[in-house]
Design a protein around this motif. Structure first.
Motif, PDB file in Angstrom:
ATOM      1  N   MET A   1       0.789  -8.585   6.131  1.00  0.00           N
ATOM      2  CA  MET A   1       2.008  -8.042   5.540  1.00  0.00           C
ATOM      3  C   MET A   1       1.660  -7.116   4.380  1.00  0.00           C
ATOM      4  N   GLY A   2       2.554  -6.155   4.131  1.00  0.00           N
ATOM      5  CA  GLY A   2       2.361  -5.228   3.033  1.00  0.00           C
ATOM      6  C   GLY A   2       2.397  -5.939   1.696  1.00  0.00           C
ATOM      7  N   SER A   3       1.695  -5.381   0.742  1.00  0.00           N
ATOM      8  CA  SER A   3       1.594  -6.036  -0.563  1.00  0.00           C
ATOM      9  C   SER A   3       2.539  -5.454  -1.600  1.00  0.00           C
ATOM     10  N   THR A   4       2.877  -4.167  -1.484  1.00  0.00           N
ATOM     11  CA  THR A   4       3.720  -3.543  -2.508  1.00  0.00           C
ATOM     12  C   THR A   4       5.182  -3.887  -2.282  1.00  0.00           C
ATOM     13  N   ARG A   5       5.993  -3.705  -3.313  1.00  0.00           N
ATOM     14  CA  ARG A   5       7.378  -4.146  -3.245  1.00  0.00           C
ATOM     15  C   ARG A   5       8.304  -3.134  -2.581  1.00  0.00           C
ATOM     16  N   GLY A   6       7.819  -1.918  -2.329  1.00  0.00           N
ATOM     17  CA  GLY A   6       8.677  -0.850  -1.823  1.00  0.00           C
ATOM     18  C   GLY A   6       8.668  -0.730  -0.316  1.00  0.00           C
ATOM     19  N   ASN A   7       9.146   0.460   0.139  1.00  0.00           N
ATOM     20  CA  ASN A   7       9.322   0.706   1.564  1.00  0.00           C
ATOM     21  C   ASN A   7       8.272   1.669   2.116  1.00  0.00           C
ATOM     22  N   ALA A   8       7.160   1.847   1.413  1.00  0.00           N
ATOM     23  CA  ALA A   8       6.109   2.740   1.895  1.00  0.00           C
ATOM     24  C   ALA A   8       5.394   2.107   3.079  1.00  0.00           C
ATOM     25  N   GLU A   9       4.460   2.863   3.655  1.00  0.00           N
ATOM     26  CA  GLU A   9       3.725   2.369   4.819  1.00  0.00           C
ATOM     27  C   GLU A   9       3.026   1.050   4.517  1.00  0.00           C
ATOM     28  N   THR A  10       2.557   0.889   3.287  1.00  0.00           N
ATOM     29  CA  THR A  10       1.845  -0.338   2.911  1.00  0.00           C
ATOM     30  C   THR A  10       2.760  -1.351   2.241  1.00  0.00           C
ATOM     31  N   GLY A  11       4.067  -1.106   2.261  1.00  0.00           N
ATOM     32  CA  GLY A  11       5.005  -1.981   1.564  1.00  0.00           C
ATOM     33  C   GLY A  11       5.403  -3.194   2.392  1.00  0.00           C
TER      34      GLY A  11
END
Length: 681
Positions: free
Chosen positions: A636-646
């Motif tokens: 799962m993505g680590s960042t809090r946003g909606n980017a590709e890595t989110g």
């Protein structure tokens, strides 16, 4: 709120001065989370019978052409779901004396299997005026919850609570409708499955399509093509002629482009790439949305009916200046609907990107609306409203006789409704379909700022770090913030998946009966602190089980899974072979686990390993198999946003991948035990 008992009645005008339009809610829950029912409305004349087939509204005929009745669909509640109905009592034909509101179950299911059977009635402003709970449900497969009837120039409500063991067929027959019996329905079912071509949108002209009375087909399993009652095929091979005007939907496969090369960009009605600031985005998005609502009646009505707006001529405006104190205020938009010389007005406040709604701004608009006699203030942003948790807190002056409703709409819901119309349900003509397609293209553009919920909030990173270091304690307010953001994300995932499939997708919220939303979220926050996981379950109409999502913040992995019950007939080895055949195109890393009676999990393995030897999934001791659990794991993505890595993007992708790659391949058939849908065995 006025609490009703069975048989009691009350004058609606005695409860509120604003009951020209009312909203009804029928709710229920079940221990398993997958219990469901369908609402229906019948308009009756002085003789206690329907005037014709067009007076029967149900899941295949959800709206009256004059806007008097509209089934608004299901919304999740703290412990189940609620089916909502909008009634414009001023538009009810004068020769209609009673409005009967009921619900039915299908496939042999009974209302005694559901908990919390309840009906509520709210006025135009959304204030709940009365409630009626049914405590004695048993073997009934259809129920009349209540009825609204004329008396002395006004309308009264009666709590009925009458059940029928004969289902929707028995209920409908009592009120003068022709229905098919179970034998006919069973014969018709294979024909339905063999004709997936979608029919015209129900209720488009308010009249049956042939001279023969419409047949509601209560016993036929519901099909995703939403045919009107008169379109259901008879047992005979020849189908009845379809004389209703065909609704327009856009083709799923785009036509071949005439461009010389890929660098050519198609001309768009609503260009978006030149937008520079959030103010520009808000102004452009508001103007585009409101103009399309006014030009496409089906779309405008779809978005405003839930807010108490009547069906009528709609006009929309932007950047209107309204006096307020020392300086005028300029809401982003105004919606006006005219019907029979009366105006319904709503002020619109819009936000794009991650900009939050401002309480003082919304408060000003609420005060202006109350002073000028407007009916509603609609806030529109990327955020998703939660039950019991308003996005902005406003002060309501109870001394004012005129009440103003504060409603919220997310950009994700706007996109969902547009997609449902142009891909699945249809609109009146090709120009309307094209307008909605252009609107949808605009909303999905990376520069529009209208992408829906896209930020897990400031508590996301601290909570993840605290879980890693094992320092997150129960009662931490940051955990509650993460749980609320998770619930918003799950609701948005339901909207997006439902728009793609053209079916209802709702979150399942398991909680004890009577649990309020705040207590339920607090319990989930404590669970997050304890085991570091977020959980959610989705009910997808037409699938054989509940789709579960687990986000493990300790390991950084997402699990999507579904449990399917074992067939009633046949042998375990045949079940295993058939399951593997059904999953021939599923991902090779799909985990398959056998569920064993009294033991929970049994043998398990990846689909890649089981394809040559399906029997490896069977328990060696011959224990009774109750079902199978299918699961996919991904990072799962680590960042809090909606980017590709989110994180948000990873959850959305995981659900869509699991449904398309696994769930969509599972065949279904009705189970004789409870009416649930199970894999073919």
């Amino acid at each position: 709120m006025h609490e009703m008992i069975k048989g009691a009645n009350v004058d609606l005008a005695s409860l509120s001065e604003d009951v020209d339009s009312v909203a009804l809610g029928l709710s229920w829950s079940s221990a398993t989370g997958d219990g469901d029912a369908d609402v229906s409305v019948l308009l009756l004349g002085a003789d206690g019978k329907v005037r014709g087939d067009a007076d029967f509204f149900f899941y295949n005929n959800p709206a009256a052409v004059d806007g008097s009745v509209q089934l608004l669909g299901k919304t999740p509640t703290a412990d189940g779901s609620e089916d909502r109905i909008s009634l414009d009592l001023t538009a009810i034909p004068p020769d209609v004396e009673r409005i009967v509101v009921g619900a039915s179950r299908y496939g042999g299911a009974r209302f005694g299997e559901l908990d919390g059977l309840r009906m509520t009635l709210a006025d135009r402003a959304g204030e709940v005026l009365l409630g009626f709970s049914i405590e004695d449900a048993g073997v009934e497969s259809a129920f009349i919850f209540g009825e609204i009837y004329r008396r002395g120039g006004g309308w009264r409500f009666r709590a009925v609570g009458q059940g029928y063991e004969t289902g929707l067929a028995g209920l409908a027959t009592d009120f003068g409708l022709d229905v098919e019996d179970d034998a006919e329905a069973e014969t018709a079912a294979p024909v339905l499955e063999a004709t997936p071509e979608p029919g015209p949108e129900p209720g488009s002209d308010g009249a049956p399509e042939t001279e023969k009375p419409a047949e509601p087909l209560p016993a036929v399993p519901r099909q995703p093509d939403r045919r009107t009652p008169a379109e259901e095929p008879s047992p005979a091979p020849a189908r009845r002629p379809r004389t209703a005007r065909k609704k327009v939907t856009l083709p799923r496969v785009a036509r071949k482009s005439l461009a010389e090369n890929d660098s050519w960009r198609q001309a768009r009605l609503f260009p978006v790439s030149s937008l520079k600031s959030d103010r520009e985005r808000e102004t452009r998005a508001t103007s585009i949305l409101l103009s399309v609502m006014a030009q496409v009646p089906e779309f405008g009505r779809r978005l405003t009916a839930a807010f108490g707006a009547p069906a009528g001529r709609m006009e929309t405006f932007t950047e209107v200046s309204l006096p307020h104190g020392d300086s005028p205020k300029r809401p982003d938009g105004v919606i006006r609907v005219e019907r029979a010389g009366k105006l319904w007005t709503a002020l619109v406040e819009t936000k794009t990107n991650g900009n939050p709604l401002k309480a003082e701004q919304v408060q000003d608009y609420m005060d202006i609306a109350a002073r000028r006699g407007y009916e509603a203030v609609i806030t529109l942003s990327n955020d998703v409203a939660l039950e019991g948790s308003p996005l902005v807190d406003v002060r309501i002056d109870r001394r004012r006789k005129h009440k103003v409703a504060l409603r919220h709409l997310s950009w994700a819901e706007v996109a969902h409704q547009a997609q449902m119309l142009i891909r699945h349900e249809g609109v009146g003509n090709a120009a309307h379909a094209w307008l909605l397609q252009e609107l949808l293209h605009y909303l999905r553009h990376e520069n529009s700022g209208c992408h829906g919920f896209q930020n897990m909030g400031p508590a996301w990173v601290p909570v993840r770090n605290a879980i890693d270091t094992e320092t997150l304690c129960q009662g931490d307010e940051r955990a509650l913030e993460v749980v609320e953001s998770w619930e918003r994300l799950v609701r948005q995932v339901c909207l997006r998946l439902g728009g793609e499939l053209g079916r209802k997708v709702l979150p399942v919220q398991r909680a004890r009966r009577g649990t309020d939303p705040h207590s339920r979220r607090a319990a989930l926050a404590d669970r997050l602190c304890r085991d570091g996981r977020l959980y959610a379950e989705l009910r997808v109409e037409g699938t054989p089980g509940i789709l579960a999502i687990t986000a493990d913040l300790r390991t950084g992995r997402l699990r999507t899974s579904i449990e399917i019950p074992a067939p009633e007939q046949g042998y375990p080895l045949a079940w295993a072979k058939r399951l593997v055949r059904q999953l021939a195109e599923a991902p090779a890393d799909l985990h398959v686990e056998t569920l064993v009676e009294g033991q929970g999990g049994g043998p398990r393995g990846t689909l890649e390993r089981l394809r040559p030897e399906p029997g490896d999934i069977l328990p060696k001791d011959g224990a009774r198999i109750t079902g199978f659990r299918l699961s996919l794991l991904k990072g799962m993505g680590s960042t809090r946003g909606n980017a590709e890595t989110g994180f948000i993007r990873s959850v959305d992708d995981a659900v869509h991948r699991f449904h398309a790659g696994v769930v969509a391949h599972l065949e279904r058939r009705p189970s004789r035990r409870s009416g649930a849908e199970t894999p073919t065995g």
